[in-house]
Design a protein around this motif. Structure first.
Motif, PDB file in Angstrom:
ATOM      1  N   MET A   1      39.812  38.112  41.774  1.00 39.65           N
ATOM      2  CA  MET A   1      39.276  36.826  42.200  1.00 39.65           C
ATOM      3  C   MET A   1      39.948  35.664  41.482  1.00 39.65           C
ATOM      4  N   ILE A   2      40.256  35.859  40.206  1.00 38.29           N
ATOM      5  CA  ILE A   2      40.931  34.798  39.449  1.00 38.29           C
ATOM      6  C   ILE A   2      42.379  34.668  39.899  1.00 38.29           C
ATOM      7  N   GLU A   3      43.050  35.805  40.079  1.00 40.82           N
ATOM      8  CA  GLU A   3      44.437  35.775  40.520  1.00 40.82           C
ATOM      9  C   GLU A   3      44.549  35.256  41.945  1.00 40.82           C
ATOM     10  N   LEU A   4      43.559  35.547  42.766  1.00 41.81           N
ATOM     11  CA  LEU A   4      43.551  35.075  44.150  1.00 41.81           C
ATOM     12  C   LEU A   4      43.687  33.567  44.213  1.00 41.81           C
ATOM     13  N   ALA A   5      42.908  32.867  43.415  1.00 39.95           N
ATOM     14  CA  ALA A   5      42.952  31.406  43.435  1.00 39.95           C
ATOM     15  C   ALA A   5      44.318  30.891  42.997  1.00 39.95           C
ATOM     16  N   LEU A   6      44.884  31.497  41.959  1.00 45.90           N
ATOM     17  CA  LEU A   6      46.198  31.060  41.468  1.00 45.90           C
ATOM     18  C   LEU A   6      47.281  31.316  42.502  1.00 45.90           C
ATOM     19  N   TYR A   7      47.303  32.513  43.077  1.00 46.31           N
ATOM     20  CA  TYR A   7      48.321  32.847  44.083  1.00 46.31           C
ATOM     21  C   TYR A   7      48.204  31.926  45.288  1.00 46.31           C
ATOM     22  N   MET A   8      46.990  31.697  45.735  1.00 39.13           N
ATOM     23  CA  MET A   8      46.770  30.888  46.934  1.00 39.13           C
ATOM     24  C   MET A   8      47.238  29.451  46.726  1.00 39.13           C
TER      25      MET A   8
ATOM     26  N   ILE B   1      46.893  50.652  34.591  1.00 38.34           N
ATOM     27  CA  ILE B   1      47.867  50.390  35.656  1.00 38.34           C
ATOM     28  C   ILE B   1      47.185  50.382  37.018  1.00 38.34           C
ATOM     29  N   GLN B   2      46.331  51.371  37.273  1.00 31.62           N
ATOM     30  CA  GLN B   2      45.622  51.403  38.559  1.00 31.62           C
ATOM     31  C   GLN B   2      44.763  50.169  38.739  1.00 31.62           C
ATOM     32  N   LEU B   3      44.044  49.800  37.695  1.00 28.11           N
ATOM     33  CA  LEU B   3      43.183  48.622  37.769  1.00 28.11           C
ATOM     34  C   LEU B   3      43.996  47.367  38.048  1.00 28.11           C
ATOM     35  N   GLY B   4      45.118  47.206  37.353  1.00 23.48           N
ATOM     36  CA  GLY B   4      45.938  46.018  37.540  1.00 23.48           C
ATOM     37  C   GLY B   4      46.596  45.963  38.908  1.00 23.48           C
ATOM     38  N   LEU B   5      47.133  47.093  39.365  1.00 18.40           N
ATOM     39  CA  LEU B   5      47.785  47.120  40.677  1.00 18.40           C
ATOM     40  C   LEU B   5      46.776  46.856  41.795  1.00 18.40           C
ATOM     41  N   MET B   6      45.596  47.449  41.682  1.00 18.50           N
ATOM     42  CA  MET B   6      44.565  47.188  42.695  1.00 18.50           C
ATOM     43  C   MET B   6      44.182  45.712  42.707  1.00 18.50           C
ATOM     44  N   ALA B   7      44.057  45.113  41.530  1.00 21.70           N
ATOM     45  CA  ALA B   7      43.696  43.701  41.462  1.00 21.70           C
ATOM     46  C   ALA B   7      44.762  42.824  42.105  1.00 21.70           C
ATOM     47  N   ILE B   8      46.030  43.109  41.828  1.00 20.95           N
ATOM     48  CA  ILE B   8      47.104  42.291  42.381  1.00 20.95           C
ATOM     49  C   ILE B   8      47.215  42.470  43.886  1.00 20.95           C
ATOM     50  N   VAL B   9      47.077  43.719  44.358  1.00 18.89           N
ATOM     51  CA  VAL B   9      47.146  43.970  45.797  1.00 18.89           C
ATOM     52  C   VAL B   9      46.004  43.261  46.521  1.00 18.89           C
ATOM     53  N   ILE B  10      44.793  43.377  45.990  1.00 19.60           N
ATOM     54  CA  ILE B  10      43.647  42.696  46.608  1.00 19.60           C
ATOM     55  C   ILE B  10      43.863  41.187  46.635  1.00 19.60           C
ATOM     56  N   ALA B  11      44.342  40.640  45.510  1.00 20.23           N
ATOM     57  CA  ALA B  11      44.568  39.198  45.439  1.00 20.23           C
ATOM     58  C   ALA B  11      45.622  38.743  46.445  1.00 20.23           C
TER      59      ALA B  11
ATOM     60  N   LEU C   1      36.909  29.431  42.111  1.00 19.72           N
ATOM     61  CA  LEU C   1      37.233  30.749  41.554  1.00 19.72           C
ATOM     62  C   LEU C   1      38.023  30.623  40.255  1.00 19.72           C
ATOM     63  N   MET C   2      38.916  29.643  40.187  1.00 23.22           N
ATOM     64  CA  MET C   2      39.713  29.448  38.975  1.00 23.22           C
ATOM     65  C   MET C   2      38.868  29.015  37.793  1.00 23.22           C
ATOM     66  N   SER C   3      37.726  28.394  38.056  1.00 24.50           N
ATOM     67  CA  SER C   3      36.883  27.893  36.970  1.00 24.50           C
ATOM     68  C   SER C   3      35.943  28.954  36.414  1.00 24.50           C
ATOM     69  N   VAL C   4      35.868  30.122  37.068  1.00 25.29           N
ATOM     70  CA  VAL C   4      34.951  31.174  36.626  1.00 25.29           C
ATOM     71  C   VAL C   4      35.700  32.139  35.703  1.00 25.29           C
ATOM     72  N   PRO C   5      35.247  32.328  34.467  1.00 24.54           N
ATOM     73  CA  PRO C   5      35.901  33.287  33.570  1.00 24.54           C
ATOM     74  C   PRO C   5      35.790  34.709  34.120  1.00 24.54           C
ATOM     75  N   GLY C   6      36.728  35.559  33.697  1.00 28.41           N
ATOM     76  CA  GLY C   6      36.753  36.922  34.193  1.00 28.41           C
ATOM     77  C   GLY C   6      35.489  37.697  33.880  1.00 28.41           C
TER      78      GLY C   6
ATOM     79  N   LEU D   1      46.587  40.299  49.269  1.00 27.35           N
ATOM     80  CA  LEU D   1      46.126  40.489  50.647  1.00 27.35           C
ATOM     81  C   LEU D   1      45.217  39.353  51.093  1.00 27.35           C
ATOM     82  N   LEU D   2      44.493  38.775  50.153  1.00 26.60           N
ATOM     83  CA  LEU D   2      43.624  37.650  50.488  1.00 26.60           C
ATOM     84  C   LEU D   2      44.342  36.312  50.355  1.00 26.60           C
ATOM     85  N   ALA D   3      45.198  36.178  49.342  1.00 28.72           N
ATOM     86  CA  ALA D   3      45.798  34.882  49.037  1.00 28.72           C
ATOM     87  C   ALA D   3      46.858  34.483  50.063  1.00 28.72           C
TER      88      ALA D   3
END
Length: 315
Positions: A190-197, A99-109, A139-144, A111-113
């Motif tokens: 980074m992957i979610e950032l591209a999708l959100y943006m 949960i912490q890992l996922g929430l941090m990833a979404i928040v970071i994405a 970013l979307m083309s790079v696997p996780g 804040l940038l997106a």
């Protein structure tokens, strides 16, 4: 209440379908779980048969499914024959990490997106817009897992700013916890950032062409105020849906990342359980992930009325 009454049968049906197909597919995997537990060498057929009897593997598949489903509905997901630990306890003990890992990833994405999407939409068609869009496509083309390795090489091996593997609980050291979580969170973000943006940029461009935006400009309102107050909220429906689904699917998305960074999360537990043929653990985790998907998706539908009252009136 109308939305709940309309959605509830679909929620229950989806969970039942997921539980059925998961049980069947996992049970049809090649290999014998009893042999995996006891080991292939030096084990008598009688011992294997006895263990299969204890695990209920000698019964018809459909009967085993309904027995497992009945126990799951009462909150009992079974006990792992590999470790002897209750499946629900194993999931709950590892859930805070995921949960912490996922929430941090979404928040970071986010804040940038969000600011990047607003800049890209405002300067649509310009070189700046094309440059931001190009970064998003890259970013979307790079696997996780490639992003994870790339970040490890730069920030862990090269600069030494963050640890490459391992996890420190927040209760032990908040600073060390954040240092151990930042690289895996960035790998997912980074992957979610591209999708959100890309998603928000498209909706913002459409919204900025509406008549009420033209009226706001005619009133002399600053462009930044128009973007934030009048354009951002009605453009957030698609973004909200995707973020909600990512909250539910953060466990499945973090499987490889948790394994690369050696994090004690639910995703890594699922990966290890698949390798060990721990059927009860795999079924319990998949059912948990499906439940999270369904419930979060339902909450997203409920939140639509907060963004746009017209949805509330339509219900």
């Amino acid at each position: 209440m109308k939305l709940l009454a309309r959605k509830l049968p679909w929620l229950i049906g989806t969970l039942l379908a997921v539980s059925f197909f998961t049980f069947m597919l996992v049970s049809l995997l090649p290999g014998d779980p009893a042999v995996m537990i006891l080991g292939a060498g030096g084990v008598s057929p009688e011992a294997i048969a006895q263990l299969r009897l204890e695990l209920g593997l000698d019964r018809p598949l459909i009967i085993r499914y309904f027995d497992w489903l009945g126990s799951a509905l009462s909150g009992d997901l079974g006990r792992s024959p590999m470790t002897g630990q209750a499946v629900s306890d194993a999931i709950l003990s590892r859930l805070p990490v995921t949960i912490q890992l996922g929430l941090m990833a979404i928040v970071i994405a986010l804040l940038l997106a969000i600011p990047l999407a607003m800049i890209s939409a405002y300067f649509a068609g310009s070189r700046l817009d094309r440059g931001i869009s190009g970064i998003g496509f890259a970013l979307m083309s790079v696997p996780g897992f490639m992003m994870a390795i790339f970040l490890i090489l730069i920030f862990a091996v090269g600069l030494g700013w963050f640890p490459a593997t391992g996890w420190v609980a927040f209760s032990e050291s908040p600073t060390a916890n954040l240092r151990s979580a930042i690289l895996p969170a960035m790998s997912l973000a980074m992957i979610e950032l591209a999708l959100y943006m890309r998603l928000l940029r498209t909706d913002l461009i459409d919204t900025l062409q509406q008549d009420y935006i033209t009226l706001a400009r005619a009133k002399g309102l600053p462009n930044w105020l128009i973007m934030i107050r009048h354009a951002l909220r009605p453009s957030s429906f698609s973004l909200m849906t995707v973020v909600g689904l990512q909250l539910g699917g953060v466990i499945s998305g973090a499987i490889i990342v948790e394994e690369i960074f050696a994090l004690p999360g639910v995703g890594r537990l699922l990966y290890q359980s698949i390798l060990q043929r721990d059927l009860l653990m795999v079924q319990g985790i998949v059912l948990f992930i499906a439940t999270a998907y369904v419930l979060v998706n339902f909450l997203v539908d409920m939140c639509y009325s907060l963004l746009d009252p017209r949805v509330r009136y339509a219900d």
